[in-house]
Write a protein that holds these residues in place. Sequence first.
Motif, mmCIF file in Angstrom:
data_model
loop_
_atom_site.group_PDB
_atom_site.id
_atom_site.type_symbol
_atom_site.label_atom_id
_atom_site.label_comp_id
_atom_site.label_asym_id
_atom_site.label_seq_id
_atom_site.Cartn_x
_atom_site.Cartn_y
_atom_site.Cartn_z
ATOM 1 N N HIS A 69 14.110 1.166 3.216
ATOM 2 C CA HIS A 69 13.209 0.081 2.839
ATOM 3 C C HIS A 69 13.255 -1.039 3.857
ATOM 4 O O HIS A 69 14.323 -1.452 4.296
ATOM 5 C CB HIS A 69 13.605 -0.483 1.473
ATOM 6 C CG HIS A 69 13.127 0.364 0.346
ATOM 7 N ND1 HIS A 69 11.806 0.381 -0.052
ATOM 8 C CD2 HIS A 69 13.767 1.217 -0.464
ATOM 9 C CE1 HIS A 69 11.672 1.212 -1.058
ATOM 10 N NE2 HIS A 69 12.842 1.747 -1.330
ATOM 11 N N GLY B 226 0.778 -1.226 0.000
ATOM 12 C CA GLY B 226 0.000 0.000 0.000
ATOM 13 C C GLY B 226 0.818 1.288 0.000
ATOM 14 O O GLY B 226 0.286 2.360 0.246
ATOM 15 N N GLN B 227 2.116 1.199 -0.270
ATOM 16 C CA GLN B 227 2.898 2.441 -0.301
ATOM 17 C C GLN B 227 2.462 3.338 -1.440
ATOM 18 O O GLN B 227 2.551 4.562 -1.356
ATOM 19 C CB GLN B 227 4.390 2.119 -0.389
ATOM 20 C CG GLN B 227 4.896 1.495 0.891
ATOM 21 C CD GLN B 227 6.407 1.339 0.904
ATOM 22 O OE1 GLN B 227 7.139 2.308 0.887
ATOM 23 N NE2 GLN B 227 6.851 0.111 0.925
ATOM 24 N N TYR C 105 -5.409 0.827 6.171
ATOM 25 C CA TYR C 105 -6.208 1.309 5.045
ATOM 26 C C TYR C 105 -7.704 1.090 5.232
ATOM 27 O O TYR C 105 -8.489 1.319 4.326
ATOM 28 C CB TYR C 105 -5.740 0.645 3.757
ATOM 29 C CG TYR C 105 -4.259 0.768 3.536
ATOM 30 C CD1 TYR C 105 -3.679 2.021 3.293
ATOM 31 C CD2 TYR C 105 -3.425 -0.329 3.590
ATOM 32 C CE1 TYR C 105 -2.320 2.149 3.116
ATOM 33 C CE2 TYR C 105 -2.065 -0.215 3.414
ATOM 34 C CZ TYR C 105 -1.520 1.023 3.177
ATOM 35 O OH TYR C 105 -0.165 1.155 2.998
ATOM 36 N N ARG D 190 8.601 1.703 4.454
ATOM 37 C CA ARG D 190 9.806 2.513 4.527
ATOM 38 C C ARG D 190 9.836 3.226 5.864
ATOM 39 O O ARG D 190 8.889 3.914 6.231
ATOM 40 C CB ARG D 190 9.837 3.525 3.380
ATOM 41 C CG ARG D 190 10.705 3.054 2.235
ATOM 42 C CD ARG D 190 10.688 4.018 1.104
ATOM 43 N NE ARG D 190 9.306 4.360 0.747
ATOM 44 C CZ ARG D 190 9.008 5.335 -0.085
ATOM 45 N NH1 ARG D 190 9.945 6.071 -0.621
ATOM 46 N NH2 ARG D 190 7.746 5.589 -0.369
ATOM 47 N N ALA E 104 7.165 5.070 -5.258
ATOM 48 C CA ALA E 104 6.980 4.486 -3.926
ATOM 49 C C ALA E 104 7.073 2.975 -3.931
ATOM 50 O O ALA E 104 7.366 2.361 -2.910
ATOM 51 C CB ALA E 104 5.624 4.912 -3.374
ATOM 52 N N CYS E 105 6.812 2.366 -5.074
ATOM 53 C CA CYS E 105 6.682 0.903 -5.091
ATOM 54 C C CYS E 105 8.019 0.192 -4.869
ATOM 55 O O CYS E 105 8.978 0.419 -5.611
ATOM 56 C CB CYS E 105 6.072 0.459 -6.411
ATOM 57 S SG CYS E 105 5.865 -1.320 -6.524
ATOM 58 N N PRO E 106 8.108 -0.673 -3.843
ATOM 59 C CA PRO E 106 9.385 -1.306 -3.516
ATOM 60 C C PRO E 106 9.715 -2.530 -4.365
ATOM 61 O O PRO E 106 10.827 -3.037 -4.304
ATOM 62 C CB PRO E 106 9.207 -1.723 -2.052
ATOM 63 C CG PRO E 106 7.750 -1.983 -1.920
ATOM 64 C CD PRO E 106 7.062 -1.034 -2.872
ATOM 65 N N THR E 107 8.746 -3.050 -5.113
ATOM 66 C CA THR E 107 8.989 -4.322 -5.794
ATOM 67 C C THR E 107 9.107 -4.216 -7.305
ATOM 68 O O THR E 107 9.413 -5.196 -7.972
ATOM 69 C CB THR E 107 7.823 -5.296 -5.514
ATOM 70 O OG1 THR E 107 6.629 -4.673 -5.958
ATOM 71 C CG2 THR E 107 7.727 -5.639 -4.057
ATOM 72 N N ASN F 103 15.571 -2.500 -4.768
ATOM 73 C CA ASN F 103 14.866 -2.068 -3.553
ATOM 74 C C ASN F 103 14.364 -3.238 -2.730
ATOM 75 O O ASN F 103 14.405 -3.227 -1.502
ATOM 76 C CB ASN F 103 13.668 -1.190 -3.928
ATOM 77 C CG ASN F 103 14.097 0.226 -4.240
ATOM 78 O OD1 ASN F 103 15.230 0.605 -3.939
ATOM 79 N ND2 ASN F 103 13.226 0.982 -4.859
ATOM 80 N N TYR G 117 0.246 7.203 8.025
ATOM 81 C CA TYR G 117 -0.650 7.382 6.891
ATOM 82 C C TYR G 117 -1.674 8.461 7.187
ATOM 83 O O TYR G 117 -1.843 9.410 6.416
ATOM 84 C CB TYR G 117 -1.332 6.056 6.578
ATOM 85 C CG TYR G 117 -2.273 6.124 5.404
ATOM 86 C CD1 TYR G 117 -1.939 6.848 4.258
ATOM 87 C CD2 TYR G 117 -3.491 5.450 5.417
ATOM 88 C CE1 TYR G 117 -2.791 6.895 3.166
ATOM 89 C CE2 TYR G 117 -4.345 5.500 4.331
ATOM 90 C CZ TYR G 117 -4.000 6.227 3.217
ATOM 91 O OH TYR G 117 -4.849 6.270 2.143
ATOM 92 N N VAL H 283 -0.597 3.639 -2.323
ATOM 93 C CA VAL H 283 -1.806 4.284 -1.806
ATOM 94 C C VAL H 283 -1.435 5.542 -1.024
ATOM 95 O O VAL H 283 -2.070 6.577 -1.121
ATOM 96 C CB VAL H 283 -2.578 3.315 -0.883
ATOM 97 C CG1 VAL H 283 -3.772 3.989 -0.257
ATOM 98 C CG2 VAL H 283 -2.992 2.074 -1.649
ATOM 99 N N GLN H 284 -0.347 5.403 -0.254
ATOM 100 C CA GLN H 284 0.006 6.476 0.675
ATOM 101 C C GLN H 284 0.486 7.748 -0.006
ATOM 102 O O GLN H 284 0.303 8.827 0.517
ATOM 103 C CB GLN H 284 1.077 5.982 1.637
ATOM 104 C CG GLN H 284 0.643 4.737 2.371
ATOM 105 C CD GLN H 284 1.196 4.658 3.763
ATOM 106 O OE1 GLN H 284 2.113 5.392 4.120
ATOM 107 N NE2 GLN H 284 0.636 3.775 4.562
ATOM 108 N N VAL H 285 1.133 7.622 -1.162
ATOM 109 C CA VAL H 285 1.708 8.823 -1.765
ATOM 110 C C VAL H 285 0.724 9.567 -2.654
ATOM 111 O O VAL H 285 0.973 10.708 -3.027
ATOM 112 C CB VAL H 285 2.964 8.492 -2.603
ATOM 113 C CG1 VAL H 285 4.060 7.976 -1.703
ATOM 114 C CG2 VAL H 285 2.644 7.488 -3.691
ATOM 115 N N ILE I 129 14.196 -6.787 -7.838
ATOM 116 C CA ILE I 129 14.803 -5.481 -8.066
ATOM 117 C C ILE I 129 15.559 -5.049 -6.814
ATOM 118 O O ILE I 129 15.367 -5.587 -5.731
ATOM 119 C CB ILE I 129 13.764 -4.416 -8.486
ATOM 120 C CG1 ILE I 129 12.846 -4.054 -7.321
ATOM 121 C CG2 ILE I 129 12.949 -4.889 -9.669
ATOM 122 C CD1 ILE I 129 12.086 -2.773 -7.582
#
Lengths: 283, 312
Positions: free
Chosen positions: B87, A75-76, B198, B82, A121-124, B107, B67, A78-80, B105
């Motif tokens: 990370h 959900g990162q 959420y 994060r 934001a996406c880590p993957t 990250n 959030y 979502v947060q930004v 990747i």
Amino acid sequence: MSDQRPPAPPPSPPLSKAKRQTNRRRFIRTALLTGGVLGAALSGFLPQIYALKKRLRPPGALDERDFLASCIKCGQCVQVCPVQAIKLADLVDGMGVGVPYIEAREQACDFSCDAVQCILACPTGSLTYIKPDFLPVRAGAALAAKPILLAKEKDAEPTLNLKERIGVARLTRPEACLAVQGKGFKGQSRGADFQGRMRHMAVDRWKPIKVADHPYDVAECDLCARECPVKGAISIETVFAPDGRKRKSPVVHEPCVGCGVCEMICPVEPTCITIEAREVWKA
Amino acid sequence: MFGWEPGKPTQISDAAKQVHELKRLTNKQDLLAVKAHMRAHEVKSTKWRNRRWATLIFANLLFVLSYWLDIQVLEGSLTASRFVGFHLIDLNSALQVMLAHKHIITNLLIGTGTVLLLWILFGGRTFCSWICPYHLVAEWAEKIHLKLAEKRLVSDQSIDRRLRTVFWILFALLALATGYTVFEAISPTGILSRALIYGPGLALLWVLALLVFEIFFSRRAWCRYACPIGLTYGVVGILSPLRVRYTLEGCFHEGDCRKVCLVPHVLDTVIKGRAVAPQVPIGPDCTRCGLCVDACPTGSLKFEVKGLSKLL
Ligand code: SF4
Ligand code: SF4
Ligand code: SF4
Ligand code: SF4
Ligand code: SF4
């Protein structure tokens, strides 16, 4: 299973009847829990099999299969998002539980973030600017040029660093379209109760405000083309109806990235222009 | 840890043998008297539990507040996040994603590495009892289970612990074969974390089903017999210097510790005659929750950092 075992070797005495019974009950319970957990896990495939929903993914999303495989459901993204266009899916989405999607009619991605923040934001790498080599780009999904963000047109770097579209807008109900009918529109495009927000170039290019706070008064409806954040993606053109008469109609062009602003802003209920998620450009 | 029942030890050190022998020689009357005395003066400690609950709630609150108030300290959720820019990615989720997507990747790698290091330091399954939101609700559900069990309305139906290892392998294979992170769809840890941050959804029904199963059927079933996250962090815990240490000498072998423990098999060493040395570190499956440290009336269980006790 445990009660059919060959007799135990001499050193350990054979199991008593009671012990064997507890063992068997325990085996049944073990099987029960295994079945329950696996059943629940595998039920996630049901929506996949029936291909229930084709949901619009955030910008930069990999193709659906790879997207579902790589998203870690954090959900990162979502947060930004400044307009909170991105939502996380629920149980009914099967394997997609916790995966982000955009419900454009409720809240479209209008690039209020000025870039494509969700990708950053996406880590993957589920959302990405540059696809890894082994993932092919579907024909028609690639954008001919990096889309120009109208709000940044005069900046040094006016483009969105986006290489693939997430869908394409399509006039799905032309007969209902106000422009096609030659009608204008006056008032709040989605009514006073609509909660969606948008970056109106005409109000302030930096600040998204509520759609309801920005009423319109146009002689010929052109809301979708007027509010589209991407340069050259949609325009109102003169077309010929089957009977040969001249008509106005919104026409979608190649630069459309599928952000969904047109779908959100269209005042007709239900909307007559929609984003076809994962659709590609066909000339 | 992978689920085989710990057997009776065959090799016991001479020093431990001596203590075992001494205990056998002690006059039973004396022992009972001492025990009764200890019982009478016992103060029920909840020191570690309070600290743990506070940490767990604080960590999860930090996610939520980051959030909702947009303070950007800990962004994301428990699967990946994060922390002020660094990370952090849950090991098991990362593993599932790597298996399903077959592409990694940078990250993802950085986040996984940081978390690996963090939990090697803090003890692997410490994640379970100090961070995992499911742990807290399951702990409350356990209390209900124990109340009902006391009234003989329910009983704990134990299940084969090897099942957890089987699940771990199954979910890894499923991710590899199907290309979907199958486990994530039902992971109560992920579901709860996302629900907190959420907003709630239907997925909570699955968590509820698990809790009902645990209350009426099998105590702490998910964490004991199913959760692959617990096993992954358990393996990490093998390397960890932070652990609980058992001292044989003062122990009365009453087993208070094993009654409160989420993973009682790690405490088999406290059974009379089992300890292989005068001091035994508790195995990696231990979640370092400290409940046994609180429960032990004789102070025979204590937290220790490997190597540090010699320095002090
Ligand atoms: S690109 Fe769109 S969806 Fe992504 S953060 Fe920006 S506004 Fe939100
Ligand atoms: S940031 Fe990336 S991994 Fe996280 S939920 Fe969004 S798409 Fe999935
Ligand atoms: S036409 Fe619609 S979907 Fe396409 S870029 Fe414009 S607003 Fe977005
Ligand atoms: S906003 Fe809707 S009604 Fe108006 S021109 Fe566009 S598609 Fe037609
Ligand atoms: S075993 Fe799994 S669910 Fe239980 S506390 Fe650990 S991570 Fe959470």
